[in-house]
Design a protein around this motif. Structure first.
Motif, mmCIF file in Angstrom:
data_model
loop_
_atom_site.group_PDB
_atom_site.id
_atom_site.type_symbol
_atom_site.label_atom_id
_atom_site.label_comp_id
_atom_site.label_asym_id
_atom_site.label_seq_id
_atom_site.Cartn_x
_atom_site.Cartn_y
_atom_site.Cartn_z
ATOM 1 N N GLU A 274 0.786 -1.238 0.000
ATOM 2 C CA GLU A 274 0.000 0.000 0.000
ATOM 3 C C GLU A 274 0.818 1.288 0.000
ATOM 4 O O GLU A 274 0.245 2.365 -0.139
ATOM 5 C CB GLU A 274 -0.934 0.020 1.212
ATOM 6 N N ALA A 275 2.128 1.193 0.217
ATOM 7 C CA ALA A 275 2.945 2.416 0.289
ATOM 8 C C ALA A 275 2.482 3.318 1.436
ATOM 9 O O ALA A 275 2.611 4.528 1.359
ATOM 10 C CB ALA A 275 2.889 3.186 -1.029
ATOM 11 N N SER A 276 1.947 2.743 2.502
ATOM 12 C CA SER A 276 1.403 3.568 3.588
ATOM 13 C C SER A 276 2.458 3.964 4.616
ATOM 14 O O SER A 276 2.308 4.969 5.285
ATOM 15 C CB SER A 276 0.290 2.817 4.319
ATOM 16 N N ARG A 277 3.501 3.151 4.762
ATOM 17 C CA ARG A 277 4.513 3.516 5.762
ATOM 18 C C ARG A 277 5.733 4.159 5.112
ATOM 19 O O ARG A 277 6.175 5.218 5.538
ATOM 20 C CB ARG A 277 4.929 2.286 6.571
ATOM 21 N N PHE A 278 6.273 3.520 4.110
ATOM 22 C CA PHE A 278 7.460 4.037 3.410
ATOM 23 C C PHE A 278 7.060 4.440 1.992
ATOM 24 O O PHE A 278 6.137 3.856 1.430
ATOM 25 C CB PHE A 278 8.555 2.967 3.357
ATOM 26 N N PRO A 279 7.752 5.409 1.418
ATOM 27 C CA PRO A 279 7.417 5.791 0.034
ATOM 28 C C PRO A 279 7.922 4.765 -0.978
ATOM 29 O O PRO A 279 8.769 5.039 -1.814
ATOM 30 C CB PRO A 279 8.098 7.153 -0.133
ATOM 31 N N THR A 280 7.426 3.563 -0.829
ATOM 32 C CA THR A 280 7.739 2.478 -1.758
ATOM 33 C C THR A 280 6.502 1.603 -1.823
ATOM 34 O O THR A 280 5.660 1.674 -0.945
ATOM 35 C CB THR A 280 8.934 1.632 -1.266
ATOM 36 N N ALA B 182 17.910 -1.843 -3.713
ATOM 37 C CA ALA B 182 18.695 -1.575 -2.499
ATOM 38 C C ALA B 182 18.370 -0.205 -1.901
ATOM 39 O O ALA B 182 18.354 -0.047 -0.672
ATOM 40 C CB ALA B 182 20.175 -1.672 -2.834
ATOM 41 N N LYS B 183 18.040 0.771 -2.760
ATOM 42 C CA LYS B 183 17.780 2.118 -2.234
ATOM 43 C C LYS B 183 16.529 2.160 -1.341
ATOM 44 O O LYS B 183 16.366 3.084 -0.547
ATOM 45 C CB LYS B 183 17.667 3.128 -3.381
ATOM 46 N N THR B 184 15.687 1.148 -1.454
ATOM 47 C CA THR B 184 14.475 1.077 -0.610
ATOM 48 C C THR B 184 14.852 1.097 0.869
ATOM 49 O O THR B 184 14.137 1.651 1.707
ATOM 50 C CB THR B 184 13.690 -0.218 -0.935
ATOM 51 N N LEU B 185 15.996 0.476 1.202
ATOM 52 C CA LEU B 185 16.395 0.342 2.602
ATOM 53 C C LEU B 185 16.602 1.679 3.291
ATOM 54 O O LEU B 185 16.496 1.795 4.513
ATOM 55 C CB LEU B 185 17.678 -0.500 2.696
ATOM 56 N N ALA B 186 16.914 2.714 2.507
ATOM 57 C CA ALA B 186 17.191 4.036 3.091
ATOM 58 C C ALA B 186 15.936 4.903 3.201
ATOM 59 O O ALA B 186 15.978 5.997 3.778
ATOM 60 C CB ALA B 186 18.249 4.746 2.245
ATOM 61 N N LEU B 187 14.827 4.446 2.648
ATOM 62 C CA LEU B 187 13.602 5.260 2.689
ATOM 63 C C LEU B 187 13.113 5.384 4.130
ATOM 64 O O LEU B 187 13.242 4.451 4.917
ATOM 65 C CB LEU B 187 12.508 4.612 1.825
ATOM 66 N N LYS B 188 12.543 6.561 4.432
ATOM 67 C CA LYS B 188 12.140 6.809 5.820
ATOM 68 C C LYS B 188 10.627 6.876 5.966
ATOM 69 O O LYS B 188 9.926 7.337 5.070
ATOM 70 C CB LYS B 188 12.722 8.143 6.278
ATOM 71 N N ASP B 189 10.147 6.451 7.134
ATOM 72 C CA ASP B 189 8.719 6.614 7.436
ATOM 73 C C ASP B 189 8.490 7.996 8.046
ATOM 74 O O ASP B 189 9.435 8.789 8.187
ATOM 75 C CB ASP B 189 8.211 5.474 8.328
ATOM 76 N N ALA B 190 7.260 8.285 8.449
ATOM 77 C CA ALA B 190 6.923 9.623 8.954
ATOM 78 C C ALA B 190 7.699 9.966 10.224
ATOM 79 O O ALA B 190 7.930 11.141 10.516
ATOM 80 C CB ALA B 190 5.422 9.698 9.215
ATOM 81 N N ALA B 191 8.135 8.949 10.971
ATOM 82 C CA ALA B 191 8.873 9.205 12.208
ATOM 83 C C ALA B 191 10.383 9.284 11.966
ATOM 84 O O ALA B 191 11.158 9.444 12.904
ATOM 85 C CB ALA B 191 8.560 8.104 13.218
ATOM 86 N N MET C 292 12.253 6.818 10.700
ATOM 87 C CA MET C 292 12.894 5.492 10.778
ATOM 88 C C MET C 292 13.062 4.941 9.371
ATOM 89 O O MET C 292 12.131 5.029 8.563
ATOM 90 C CB MET C 292 12.018 4.540 11.600
ATOM 91 N N THR C 293 14.255 4.406 9.078
ATOM 92 C CA THR C 293 14.453 3.874 7.732
ATOM 93 C C THR C 293 13.830 2.473 7.626
ATOM 94 O O THR C 293 13.611 1.793 8.631
ATOM 95 C CB THR C 293 15.943 3.766 7.353
ATOM 96 N N TYR C 294 13.630 2.074 6.388
ATOM 97 C CA TYR C 294 13.109 0.726 6.082
ATOM 98 C C TYR C 294 14.041 -0.321 6.708
ATOM 99 O O TYR C 294 13.574 -1.281 7.325
ATOM 100 C CB TYR C 294 13.075 0.608 4.566
ATOM 101 N N ALA C 295 15.360 -0.100 6.584
ATOM 102 C CA ALA C 295 16.324 -1.069 7.136
ATOM 103 C C ALA C 295 16.204 -1.124 8.656
ATOM 104 O O ALA C 295 16.208 -2.212 9.255
ATOM 105 C CB ALA C 295 17.745 -0.681 6.728
ATOM 106 N N GLU C 296 16.069 0.046 9.293
ATOM 107 C CA GLU C 296 15.926 0.071 10.761
ATOM 108 C C GLU C 296 14.633 -0.627 11.185
ATOM 109 O O GLU C 296 14.612 -1.348 12.190
ATOM 110 C CB GLU C 296 15.921 1.524 11.258
#
Ligand code: GLV
Ligand code: MN
Ligand code: MN
Length: 408
Positions: free
Chosen positions: A127-133, A147-156, A158-162
């Motif tokens: 749904e792309a609701s948490r991360f812009p992916t 791989a670049k998905t891992l660096a995307l951040k949520d509203a708080a 936090m990265t996808y990897a974290e």
């Protein structure tokens, strides 16, 4: 001998399971279940338990997809997603997961396991609701996780990897999720239609011909912040007013077979008495033809640049997501048609304006989708509804499809 089925009973069971899943939310008054959240954990555990009860061999992969396997050889994958949009309905994604479980359970109860490999799957990021992916968890199976998905951040922040690590997963293991083409015979998904066609046709079930291509942009407009009381209108460089005009330009570009949506907009610094110095908004543009989509994106960019020049603003565009129109496999469509006829339906074919995990899985294997009638065509809305009667027929048709499946 076909497995004996009671579609009404299957529909009631689907409804009960969906209610149980819908109770798992981050909020008490709305359904919000974001990927890798504590609620996602609870939903994943519930689904894993249901899969286990049918006798499937259940595990969770490095992305938190819940997977249940049985049988040998190239697998027929059946599934959908269990995370939701914010303020979601009860059926988007979850219906496909619950229907797959009930269909496999029908085989298990009849001690009639399919004579080929089968895998049920509940995906995490559709749904792309948490991360812009979007579709990243199914892309991983198809070997296309970026791989670049891992660096995307949520509203708080936090990265996808974290988030994966906090969920107990190791991002270094994502590559191991990728399947080899010879492991996957096909991917089939059952989903609420999310549109009004089946209702208008008086049909409970339909077959998807293709999923329309999408382009998503993030657009940044820059102007100059200033005092809301002292800067004369003529001298302003209001980024939000520019973004608003660009939003209307997007609306004008939408037409028959092409839809354009500005779903988020943000002004900075974002105060009642400050002229916005910057604005950011998103565009989601979908078209049945890839050429029409590309032309529309080019036209939108030109229009934004014109608006920015006239208003003395800066504008820049970042591509967030792009996926071409994805056709469903013709032979699998015919097999779904036969399954729908076997439960008394008319096999109506229609395209999907919504994106689905099949768009990723199509890079790995042939895909097909069955749609279930949706009340009023309403979706991404708590009023979303599919009747137990229709859901029961859908599960029954899925069982008939699996019974007749003979590999690719
Ligand atoms: C998914 O629901 C999408 O089509 O945006
Ligand atoms: Mn969905
Ligand atoms: Mn959705």
């Amino acid at each position: 001998m076909p497995i004996p089925l009671d579609p009404e009973a299957l529909g009631r069971r689907a409804e009960a399971m969906l209610l149980e899943l819908a109770a798992i939310s981050a909020e008490t008054t709305r359904l919000v279940r974001l990927y890798l959240s504590p609620e996602y954990r609870r939903a994943a555990d519930l689904v894993a338990g249901w899969m286990r009860e049918t006798g499937l061999d259940v595990f969770e992969d490095a992305l938190g997809n819940v997977r249940g396997r049985a049988g040998e050889g190239p697998r027929l994958f059946i599934g959908s997603h269990i995370e939701t949009v914010v303020d979601a309905g009860r059926y988007d994604g979850t219906l496909g997961v619950v229907a797959a479980i009930l269909a496999y359970d029908a085989f298990a109860r009849a001690s009639a396991k399919p004579g080929f490999g089968i895998e049920l799957i509940a995906f995490g990021d559709e749904e792309a609701s948490r991360f812009p992916t979007t579709l990243s968890t199914s892309a991983a199976l198809a070997g296309h996780f970026e791989a670049k998905t891992l660096a995307l951040k949520d509203a708080a922040g936090m990265t996808y990897a974290e988030a994966l690590r906090a969920y107990g997963k190791n991002p270094d293991e994502i590559a191991s999720v990728a399947l080899q083409p010879q492991e996957a015979a096909a991917y089939v998904e059952l989903h609420i239609e999310q549109g009004p066609v089946l209702e208008a046709e008086g049909e409970p079930l339909g077959i998807v011909t293709a999923m329309v291509g999408q382009t998503r942009l993030s657009i940044e407009v820059t102007g100059e912040a200033g005092h809301a009381g002292t800067v004369p209108m003529k001298l302003r460089r209001d980024a939000l007013a520019g973004a608003a005009e660009m939003t209307l330009a997007a609306e004008k570009i939408g037409s028959e077979g092409l839809v354009a949506t500005v779903g988020t907009i943000e002004a900075k610094p974002g105060a009642v008495n400050i002229i916005p110095g910057a604005a950011r908004f998103t565009l989601d543009l979908r078209a049945a033809s890839d050429q029409a989509r590309k032309q529309a994106i080019a036209a939108f960019r030109r229009e934004c640049e014109k608006i920015a020049a006239r208003r003395k603003l800066g504008v820049s565009f970042a591509l967030i997501h792009e996926i071409p129109t994805t056709p469903c496999d013709a032979r699998l469509q015919d097999r779904l048609a036969a399954a729908i006829e076997a439960v008394g339906g008319r096999p109506l074919r229609l395209p999907s304006g919504a994106g689905h995990d099949g768009m990723s899985m199509a890079k790995l294997c042939p895909i097909a989708m069955m749609f279930v009638r949706c009340k009023g065509g309403v979706s991404h809305n708590p009023a979303e509804y599919a009747s137990p009667h229709d859901m029961g027929l859908a599960v029954a048709a899925l069982v008939r499809f699996i019974e007749a499946f003979r590999g690719r």
